[in-house]
Design a protein around this motif. Structure first.
Motif, PDB file in Angstrom:
ATOM      1  N   GLY A   1      46.368  29.203  -0.836  1.00  0.00           N
ATOM      2  CA  GLY A   1      46.773  28.861   0.528  1.00  0.00           C
ATOM      3  C   GLY A   1      46.161  29.739   1.592  1.00  0.00           C
TER       4      GLY A   1
ATOM      5  N   SER B   1      54.062  25.942  -5.711  1.00  0.00           N
ATOM      6  CA  SER B   1      53.785  26.996  -4.731  1.00  0.00           C
ATOM      7  C   SER B   1      52.302  27.095  -4.379  1.00  0.00           C
ATOM      8  CB  SER B   1      54.268  28.346  -5.273  1.00  0.00           C
ATOM      9  OG  SER B   1      53.489  28.744  -6.401  1.00  0.00           O
ATOM     10  N   ARG B   2      51.446  26.379  -5.110  1.00  0.00           N
ATOM     11  CA  ARG B   2      50.002  26.470  -4.880  1.00  0.00           C
ATOM     12  C   ARG B   2      49.517  25.328  -3.993  1.00  0.00           C
ATOM     13  NH1 ARG B   2      47.440  27.628 -10.875  1.00  0.00           N
ATOM     14  NH2 ARG B   2      48.152  29.777 -11.123  1.00  0.00           N
ATOM     15  N   SER B   3      48.331  25.515  -3.419  1.00  0.00           N
ATOM     16  CA  SER B   3      47.689  24.452  -2.635  1.00  0.00           C
ATOM     17  C   SER B   3      46.741  23.691  -3.549  1.00  0.00           C
ATOM     18  CB  SER B   3      46.927  25.045  -1.444  1.00  0.00           C
ATOM     19  OG  SER B   3      47.819  25.625  -0.532  1.00  0.00           O
TER      20      SER B   3
ATOM     21  N   GLN C   1      61.238  23.867   3.250  1.00  0.00           N
ATOM     22  CA  GLN C   1      60.226  24.737   2.658  1.00  0.00           C
ATOM     23  C   GLN C   1      58.821  24.211   2.936  1.00  0.00           C
ATOM     24  OE1 GLN C   1      60.936  27.703   0.951  1.00  0.00           O
ATOM     25  NE2 GLN C   1      58.726  27.992   1.184  1.00  0.00           N
ATOM     26  N   ALA C   2      58.621  22.921   2.859  1.00  0.00           N
ATOM     27  CA  ALA C   2      57.300  22.334   3.132  1.00  0.00           C
ATOM     28  C   ALA C   2      56.885  22.568   4.566  1.00  0.00           C
ATOM     29  CB  ALA C   2      57.321  20.832   2.823  1.00  0.00           C
TER      30      ALA C   2
ATOM     31  N   HIS D   1      57.864  25.076   6.417  1.00  0.00           N
ATOM     32  CA  HIS D   1      57.575  26.515   6.525  1.00  0.00           C
ATOM     33  C   HIS D   1      56.181  26.826   5.994  1.00  0.00           C
ATOM     34  CE1 HIS D   1      57.572  30.705   5.008  1.00  0.00           C
ATOM     35  NE2 HIS D   1      58.264  30.947   6.125  1.00  0.00           N
ATOM     36  N   ASP D   2      55.781  26.145   4.927  1.00  0.00           N
ATOM     37  CA  ASP D   2      54.484  26.408   4.293  1.00  0.00           C
ATOM     38  C   ASP D   2      53.354  25.574   4.889  1.00  0.00           C
ATOM     39  OD1 ASP D   2      55.808  28.149   2.615  1.00  0.00           O
ATOM     40  OD2 ASP D   2      56.020  26.690   0.996  1.00  0.00           O
ATOM     41  N   HIS D   3      53.656  24.802   5.936  1.00  0.00           N
ATOM     42  CA  HIS D   3      52.657  23.959   6.615  1.00  0.00           C
ATOM     43  C   HIS D   3      52.017  22.956   5.651  1.00  0.00           C
ATOM     44  CE1 HIS D   3      53.034  26.635  10.060  1.00  0.00           C
ATOM     45  NE2 HIS D   3      52.805  27.670   9.257  1.00  0.00           N
ATOM     46  N   ARG D   4      52.845  22.371   4.795  1.00  0.00           N
ATOM     47  CA  ARG D   4      52.363  21.351   3.856  1.00  0.00           C
ATOM     48  C   ARG D   4      52.621  19.976   4.469  1.00  0.00           C
ATOM     49  NH1 ARG D   4      51.182  23.181  -1.278  1.00  0.00           N
ATOM     50  NH2 ARG D   4      51.852  25.300  -1.774  1.00  0.00           N
TER      51      ARG D   4
END
Length: 902
Positions: free
Chosen positions: A506, A690-692, A728-729, A731-734
C-alpha cells in the motif's frame, strides 16, 4: 528497428507464403474441391491425414479454384519454428498483407505485445467486407496454446463467406467440438483424401505405367489409396517390366517404406546424388549457397536440378526455384540413415550449417545447428554470447528448450547460462521450480560481473511471485545496493520487483520512486521489457485507487506497438492486458474484456503473478456465467484451483474456492455455496485483506461470507459487520472495496425494510460509481440491486430522494441493462417485494427452469426431459421473455423472488 525486418523475412521465407508448385503427374481432386467450395457455412475446413495423404496438393488445387473464381486467398505454411509466437505472428502478418494492405504490423510489435497484435489481426479480419480464404498448411507443427487460441479466434470472427482451410496430420486444439456443434466445421479425413480406384487408375495412366486390370485393383488395395505410397510404388514400377509381383509384395507400413526408400530409391542413385541427399538432409530449407557451404563444394545448383528432374522428393518452395525442401517422410528417413551410418559427418555438417547462419546474423538457427553438432563447448560459447539479449527480449521458451536439453555438468563452467536457466524456468514452469533450481546452483561462481548482476534480481522476483512480498522487498533493497551501475536490465527488473512489493504494502509513493528509477535506468529507450512493466504497474495503481477510466486509458496505450527485438510474448503484456480486462469488465464491456482474456490467458501459467492468475480466470468465469454457460464458468474455477495447487500458491486456491461460492450463490445453491465458503476459510485471509492485491481488492472471504448471509436471511446479523468493514475500507482508502460494501449495505437495509436508509446508502454508492462509470459492482449482485435502482430512480423523479451527487439517467439505465432485467420485469417493484410475472409459466417451462437451476446444460436438459436441444432453447427463450430477463442466471434469481423456485 524498423519494418525492414519484416521485409527481410518476406525474402527469407517465401516458401511460407506460397503454395507449392504443381507436380506434373498429380491427380485433380475435383470431387473434393467441389465439396469444400460448396460448404459455404463452414468457417473451418480441416483437411486431416498423415504424411503423404495429399493434403497440400488438395489445398493448392483449392487455391487455384479460388483464383479462377476471383476469390481472394492467402497462404501460410507452418513449421516447428512457428511455436515461437513472434515468428508465427510475423509470418501471419506478412501472409495477410494482400488482404489488408495497410496492416501496420512490425516485427517489433510482435515481440513486445503479441496479445495486442492478436486482437488487431482478428479485428481487422472480421471487418473485411469481401470474403476470402486463409490457407494454413502443416498446422500439426504448432502446439503452443496461445497460437492455437489465436487461430480459433480468427475462425470464429471470420466474416460471412470466408473460410480457414487447414491441413494437419492430427486434430489440432481448435475447439473442434464447438465448431462442429455450430455447423462451422467441415472435416476431410484420411478416408476422403485417399485415392479412389478411379483416381488410382488415372494416376497410373498419367505416369504411363503398365498397370491394368487385377494389378491395378491390387495396387489400390495394397496402398489403400495412400498418395505417397502410390508415388513410391510408381518410382519402382517405372523400372519394372512385370509389375504384378512387386505390387503383390508392396506394403504401406513405415518399415516397408524405409526399406523401399533404401533399396529402390537411395541405393539406386548415382554416388554423388546419394551423398548429396544424405549431406543436405540436416537442412529444413535447401538453397544453393547453404548447400554449397555445408558441403564445401560448388556443384549444389546442378545437383538440385538433377533431383528436381528425377522427382526425388524435392518440393519447390517458391516460383523462382531459389529454395526447396525434401518431403517430410523422405528427409526423416535420410537423417536417420545419416546419423546412424555416418555420425561424424552428421555432426560436422551441423557445425558447418551453424557457421553459415552465424555469418548471416541468424543467431537462432546458428545456435540450433551448433547444439546438434555435438560440439557442446562451441554451442555453449555461442549460446552464452547471445543469452542475455534473448533473455531481455523474453525468448523464454526457446531458451528453456535449449538449456533443458543440456546436461547439468556441461553447464557448470557457464555461470551466466546457469542463472539464465533459473530465469527461464520461472517463466515457463513457475517460481517454485525456479527457486529449487536456484538453490541447486548454490556453488555459482559470481566472480563475473555480468553473472553477479543477472543473479541479484532473481530471488526477490521469485519470492514476490510466491506471494512472499515482505521477504522480496527486504532482499531486493539489499541486492539493489550491490547492483553494478552499468547493469541496465538486471537493475530495472530489481526495481520493478521492489515496486510491486511496495504496491502490495500500500505504499504507492515509494512504488512510484522505484518505477521512476526503472525509467531512468532504461533511459529514453521506451521499448524495454522493464519499462513496459512500469507502465503496467501505473495502471495497476490507478485501478487500486478506483481510477477505472484513467487505468483503462493508460493500459490501452500500453497495448500499442513497442520497439524491442523480435521474440516470444512476455508476461508484461499479459499483465497489462488482464488489468485492462478488469477495467473493461467493470465498465461492462464484457466482450472487450473477453477478447483480452482469451488473448492473454495462455501466458499466465508458470511465471505469472498470482493476481494475474486469479484475475484472468475469475473474470472469464463470470463472463461465461453471464452468458448462462455455468458449466464452463465452473470449469475455469477448477482450472484456477488446480493451478494454485500446482504452483503451491495458497491464495490462488482460496480465491478459486471463494469465487466458486459466489458463482453458486448466484445460481441460488445456498448449501453448496456455504460448503465452498467453509472450504475457503483460512487464517491467510486476514493477511490478504490487509494487502493491496488487485485480485482480492474486493473479493475477500469476509465479503463473500456477508454476501451469503444477506441471501440466506441473516441481514440483521450482517449489517454491523458490513458497517465495520466499510469504516476500515474508508480509512485505508480502498475505493473499490468501500463501493462494494456500500452496495451490500444498501441491500441489507432493503431486506430489513429500512427503505430510507437503503436508498441513502445506494445513493452514496451511485455517486461514487458514476464518475468512473463503474457498473459491474452493482450488476454482479443481481436483480435485487436492479429493483433498488429502479426504486431509487422513481424516488428521485418524485423528489423523495435527494441524490448524493450528479448521477445521470443514462448511467442508471446502463446499470439496469447490465443486470439484464427490463422495465417489464421490474414493474413497480420495491426491494424485497415483487409480484408474479404478467404471463405465468407453463408446467413444462417450470420443469425446465427447475433443472436449469441445478446447473444442467442444454444437452443434459434435453436428455433428462427426452426432448431435443432446439425445444429446450425454445422453452428457455419463452421463460426469459415472460420474466423479462435475457439470460438464465437472472431468470433463476427472479424466479426465486417470485416463488416459482424454492
Amino acid at each position: 528497428m524498423t519494418s525492414s525486418i519484416l521485409l527481410l523475412d518476406r525474402h527469407r521465407m517465401p516458401q511460407k507464403l506460397s503454395s507449392p508448385l504443381p507436380s506434373p503427374h498429380e491427380v485433380l481432386r475435383n470431387d473434393l474441391c467441389d465439396q469444400i467450395l460448396a460448404a459455404g457455412g463452414a468457417k473451418l475446413v480441416l483437411i486431416r491425414g498423415g504424411a503423404g495423404f495429399g493434403k497440400t496438393t488438395l489445398m493448392r488445387q483449392l487455391r487455384q479454384r479460388c483464383e479462377s473464381q476471383a476469390l481472394a486467398s492467402v497462404w501460410l505454411t507452418l513449421d516447428s519454428a512457428d511455436n515461437d509466437i513472434g515468428r508465427f505472428l510475423g509470418g501471419l502478418a506478412l501472409a495477410l498483407t494482400p488482404l489488408i494492405p495497410d496492416l501496420s504490423i512490425d516485427a517489433v510489435d510482435v515481440a513486445h505485445d503479441s496479445g495486442r497484435v492478436m486482437l488487431e489481426l482478428v479485428d481487422r479480419l472480421a471487418r473485411l467486407s469481401e470474403p476470402f480464404i486463409l490457407f494454413l498448411d502443416d498446422v500439426e507443427a504448432v502446439h503452443i496454446s496461445s497460437i492455437l487460441a489465436l487461430i480459433q479466434q480468427i475462425i470464429v470472427a471470420l466474416p460471412l463467406g470466408s473460410q480457414v482451410i487447414a491441413g494437419s496430420r492430427s486434430n489440432p486444439e481448435l475447439g473442434l467440438g464447438r465448431l462442429r456443434a455450430r455447423g462451422w466445421l467441415l472435416e476431410i479425413g484420411p478416408g476422403e483424401l485417399c485415392f479412389t480406384l478411379e483416381e488410382t487408375g488415372k494416376y497410373v495412366r498419367e505416369r504411363r505405367l503398365a498397370v491394368h486390370g487385377d494389378d491395378l485393383h491390387l495396387l489400390h488395395a495394397r496402398t489403400e489409396g495412400w498418395p505417397v505410397a502410390l508415388w513410391l510404388a510408381s518410382l519402382a514400377l517405372d523400372k519394372r517390366g512385370a509389375p504384378g509381383n512387386f505390387i503383390a509384395g508392396f506394403s504401406g507400413n513405415h518399415t516397408a517404406l524405409a526399406e523401399y526408400l533404401t533399396e529402390d530409391v537411395l541405393d539406386r542413385q548415382a554416388p554423388e546424388i546419394r551423398q548429396f541427399l544424405l549431406d543436405t538432409s540436416i537442412l529444413d530449407t535447401l538453397t544453393v549457397p547453404l548447400c554449397d557451404h555445408i558441403r564445401s563444394s560448388s556443384d549444389s545448383r546442378a545437383l538440385l536440378a538433377r533431383l528436381e528432374r528425377g522427382n526425388l522428393f524435392l518440393i519447390p518452395l517458391d516460383d523462382e526455384g531459389a529454395s526447396s525442401r525434401y518431403h517430410a517422410l523422405f528427409v526423416q528417413f535420410l537423417r536417420s540413415r545419416l546419423e546412424r551410418d555416418h555420425p561424424e559427418a552428421f555432426r560436422s555438417l551441423h557445425r558447418r550449417a551453424s557457421d553459415y547462419f552465424l555469418t548471416q546474423q541468424r543467431h537462432v538457427l546458428a545456435i540450433n545447428h551448433a547444439l546438434k553438432s555435438g560440439d557442446r563447448e562451441y554451442a555453449l560459447r555461442l549460446l552464452s554470447a547471445h543469452a542475455e539479449k534473448l533473455l531481455s527480449n523474453a525468448r523464454m521458451r526457446l531458451l528453456a528448450q535449449w538449456l533443458g536439453e543440456i546436461p547439468k555438468e556441461d553447464l557448470l563452467p557457464y555461470p551466466q547460462l546457469r542463472i539464465t536457466h533459473v530465469w527461464v524456468v520461472n517463466f515457463t514452469r513457475g517460481p517454485r521450480a525456479a527457486l529449487a533450481l536456484l538453490d541447486d546452483n548454490g556453488d555459482l561462481d559470481m566472480s563475473d560481473s555480468e553473472t553477479r548482476a543477472l543473479s541479484l534480481p532473481v530471488r526477490p522476483m521469485l519470492l514476490s511471485l510466491c506471494d512472499q512480498n515482505e521477504e522480496a522487498r527486504s532482499l531486493g533493497l539489499e541486492n539493489l545496493k550491490k547492483m553494478p551501475p552499468d547493469a541496465r536490465f538486471p537493475r530495472s527488473m530489481l526495481n520493478v520487483t521492489l515496486a510491486i512489493a511496495c504496491i502490495v504494502a500500500g505504499q504507492f509513493a515509494e512504488a512510484r520512486r522505484h518505477v521512476d528509477a526503472t525509467r531512468s535506468t532504461e533511459g529514453n529507450a521506451q521499448d524495454g521489457f522493464a519499462f513496459a512493466l512500469t507502465e503496467a504497474l501505473e495502471g495497476l495503481m490507478d485501478l487500486l485507487r478506483g481510477d477505472v477510466l484513467q487505468a483503462s486509458q493508460r493500459l490501452r496505450s500500453l497495448i500499442q506497438p513497442r520497439t524491442i527485438d523480435p521474440g516470444e510474448p512476455n508476461k508484461v503484456n499479459a499483465m497489462a492486458g488482464i488489468l485492462l480486462a478488469e477495467a473493461l469488465y467493470e465498465l461492462n464491456d464484457c466482450a472487450g474484456a473477453e477478447r483480452l482474456l482469451n488473448a492473454y490467458l495462455p501466458f499466465v501459467g508458470g511465471g505469472a503473478m498470482p493476481d494475474q492468475l486469479i484475475g484472468s480466470y475469475t473474470l472469464l468465469s463470470r463472463i461465461h456465467a453471464l452468458r448462462g454457460d455455468s458449466e464452463r464458468a465452473m470449469q475455469l474455477l477448477s482450472e484456477l484451483e488446480f493451478a494454485g495447487h500446482r504452483l503451491e500458491l495458497r491464495r490462488v486456491v482460496l480465491s478459486a474456492r471463494l469465487e466458486r461460492a459466489r458463482c453458486l450463490l448466484g445460481q441460488g445453491k445456498m448449501e453448496a455455496a456455504k460448503d465452498e465458503l467453509e472450504a475457503a476459510e483460512d487464517p491467510l485471509w486476514r493477511e490478504i485483506a490487509s494487502r493491496s492485491l488487485i485480485a482480492n481488492d474486493v473479493e475477500i472471504h469476509a465479503i463473500g461470507r456477508l454476501r451469503w448471509m444477506l441471501r440466506s436471511g441473516q441481514s440483521e446479523q450482517a449489517l454491523p459487520m458490513l458497517t465495520e468493514l466499510a469504516r476500515q475500507a474508508a480509512h485505508d482508502h480502498r475505493f473499490r472495496r468501500l463501493l462494494k460494501l456500500k452496495v451490500l449495505t444498501a441491500e441489507a437495509l432493503s431486506r430489513l425494510r429500512e427503505g430510507r436508509l437503503a436508498m441513502r446508502h445506494l445513493s452514496e454508492a451511485l455517486a461514487m460509481a458514476a464518475p468512473e462509470g463503474c457498473v459491474r459492482v452493482f450488476a454482479d449482485e443481481g436483480v435485487v440491486i436492479a429493483g433498488m435502482i429502479r426504486e431509487w430512480r422513481q424516488g428521485r423523479a418524485a423528489g423523495v430522494i435527494d441524490p448524493a451527487g450528479p448521477i445521470s439517467d443514462s448511467f442508471s439505465n446502463r446499470l439496469l441493462e447490465a443486470v439484464g432485467v427490463t422495465d417489464s420485469a421490474l414493474g413497480n417493484e420495491t426491494a424485497g417485494r415483487i409480484q408474479g410475472p404478467a404471463e405465468p409459466l407453463t408446467r413444462k417451462e417450470v420443469e425446465v427452469l427447475v433443472l436449469t437451476a441445478e446447473g444442467l446444460s442444454n444437452r443434459a436438459l434435453a436428455e433428462r426431459l427426452f426432448i431435443s436441444e432446439a425445444t429446450i432453447r425454445t422453452h428457455l427463450r419463452n421463460i426469459n421473455s415472460k420474466l423479462g430477463v435475457n439470460n438464465r442466471v437472472h431468470a433463476i434469481a427472479l424466479a426465486r423472488r417470485y416463488g416459482i423456485l424454492t
